[in-house]
Motif scaffolding. Sequence first.
Motif, PDB file in Angstrom:
ATOM      1  N   UNK A 157       0.813  -1.218   0.000  1.00 26.07           N
ATOM      2  CA  UNK A 157       0.000   0.000   0.000  1.00 26.07           C
ATOM      3  C   UNK A 157       0.848   1.271   0.000  1.00 26.07           C
ATOM      4  N   UNK A 158       2.159   1.127   0.085  1.00 27.87           N
ATOM      5  CA  UNK A 158       3.041   2.280   0.041  1.00 27.87           C
ATOM      6  C   UNK A 158       3.338   2.613  -1.421  1.00 27.87           C
ATOM      7  N   UNK A 159       2.991   3.809  -1.892  1.00 28.00           N
ATOM      8  CA  UNK A 159       3.208   4.145  -3.313  1.00 28.00           C
ATOM      9  C   UNK A 159       4.674   4.091  -3.731  1.00 28.00           C
ATOM     10  N   UNK A 160       5.586   4.482  -2.845  1.00 22.45           N
ATOM     11  CA  UNK A 160       7.001   4.444  -3.187  1.00 22.45           C
ATOM     12  C   UNK A 160       7.488   3.008  -3.333  1.00 22.45           C
ATOM     13  N   UNK A 161       7.054   2.116  -2.448  1.00 16.28           N
ATOM     14  CA  UNK A 161       7.436   0.715  -2.543  1.00 16.28           C
ATOM     15  C   UNK A 161       6.916   0.097  -3.830  1.00 16.28           C
ATOM     16  N   UNK A 162       5.666   0.434  -4.197  1.00 16.30           N
ATOM     17  CA  UNK A 162       5.089  -0.092  -5.454  1.00 16.30           C
ATOM     18  C   UNK A 162       5.851   0.411  -6.656  1.00 16.30           C
ATOM     19  N   UNK A 163       6.259   1.670  -6.638  1.00 18.70           N
ATOM     20  CA  UNK A 163       6.998   2.218  -7.780  1.00 18.70           C
ATOM     21  C   UNK A 163       8.373   1.561  -7.914  1.00 18.70           C
ATOM     22  N   UNK A 164       9.045   1.318  -6.796  1.00 14.64           N
ATOM     23  CA  UNK A 164      10.366   0.682  -6.847  1.00 14.64           C
ATOM     24  C   UNK A 164      10.260  -0.753  -7.349  1.00 14.64           C
ATOM     25  N   UNK A 165       9.245  -1.486  -6.895  1.00 14.03           N
ATOM     26  CA  UNK A 165       9.114  -2.906  -7.243  1.00 14.03           C
ATOM     27  C   UNK A 165       8.220  -3.153  -8.460  1.00 14.03           C
ATOM     28  N   UNK A 166       7.738  -2.091  -9.090  1.00 12.24           N
ATOM     29  CA  UNK A 166       6.858  -2.205 -10.268  1.00 12.24           C
ATOM     30  C   UNK A 166       5.661  -3.117  -9.969  1.00 12.24           C
ATOM     31  N   UNK A 167       5.051  -2.895  -8.837  1.00 11.74           N
ATOM     32  CA  UNK A 167       3.892  -3.671  -8.395  1.00 11.74           C
ATOM     33  C   UNK A 167       2.668  -2.780  -8.469  1.00 11.74           C
ATOM     34  N   UNK A 168       1.593  -3.285  -9.035  1.00 14.48           N
ATOM     35  CA  UNK A 168       0.375  -2.517  -9.189  1.00 14.48           C
ATOM     36  C   UNK A 168      -0.785  -3.302  -8.622  1.00 14.48           C
ATOM     37  N   UNK A 169      -1.654  -2.621  -7.888  1.00 13.72           N
ATOM     38  CA  UNK A 169      -2.840  -3.251  -7.300  1.00 13.72           C
ATOM     39  C   UNK A 169      -3.960  -3.281  -8.330  1.00 13.72           C
TER      40      UNK A 169
END
Length: 156
Positions: free
Chosen positions: A143-155
């Motif tokens: 749920x952390x936007x920065x973590x998602x951007x680093x790991x290229x993970x999308x909900x």
Amino acid sequence: MPMYYLNSNLTSLYIQPGLTVVAAFQILSFRSIRSLLAPRGKMDFFDQRLAQLLFLDLVIYLVFSIVPYFFGKNPCFRYGPAWKGILLLLLHYLLFIACLMLVLLCIKVKYPFLIIIFASVLPILYHYGLEKTWLLPKYANIYDPLWRAIHHTYLL
């Protein structure tokens, strides 16, 4: 995409403020008879009945917010620990109870619509101000936007 947004924010943005407004208008419908009950000494009985009415609204909210978790196709708490997820849900319920207690003040104050607006906007402020920015990233990294951007993970 709109259905994903509507489903993920259903309880915080639509059901909780909607039930708060419905409860407020239910209480305001009894405002005219409050002055007739004061001379008869029935104010405590009247306040208990209003609390029962609000308890019914709370039960409706619990049903609408729990059903998607237990009868959906996804597991209940799949991104983080269950105890943190249960605490997040309990915070939602406590916020709703606090909003309903604010709504009880509508029967006594001169301008009840200010309380109605505040009680219906408070869950939205909680959702965007506290829960999405601080509590959900503590629940799970996804749920952390920065973590998602680093790991290229999308909900989705």
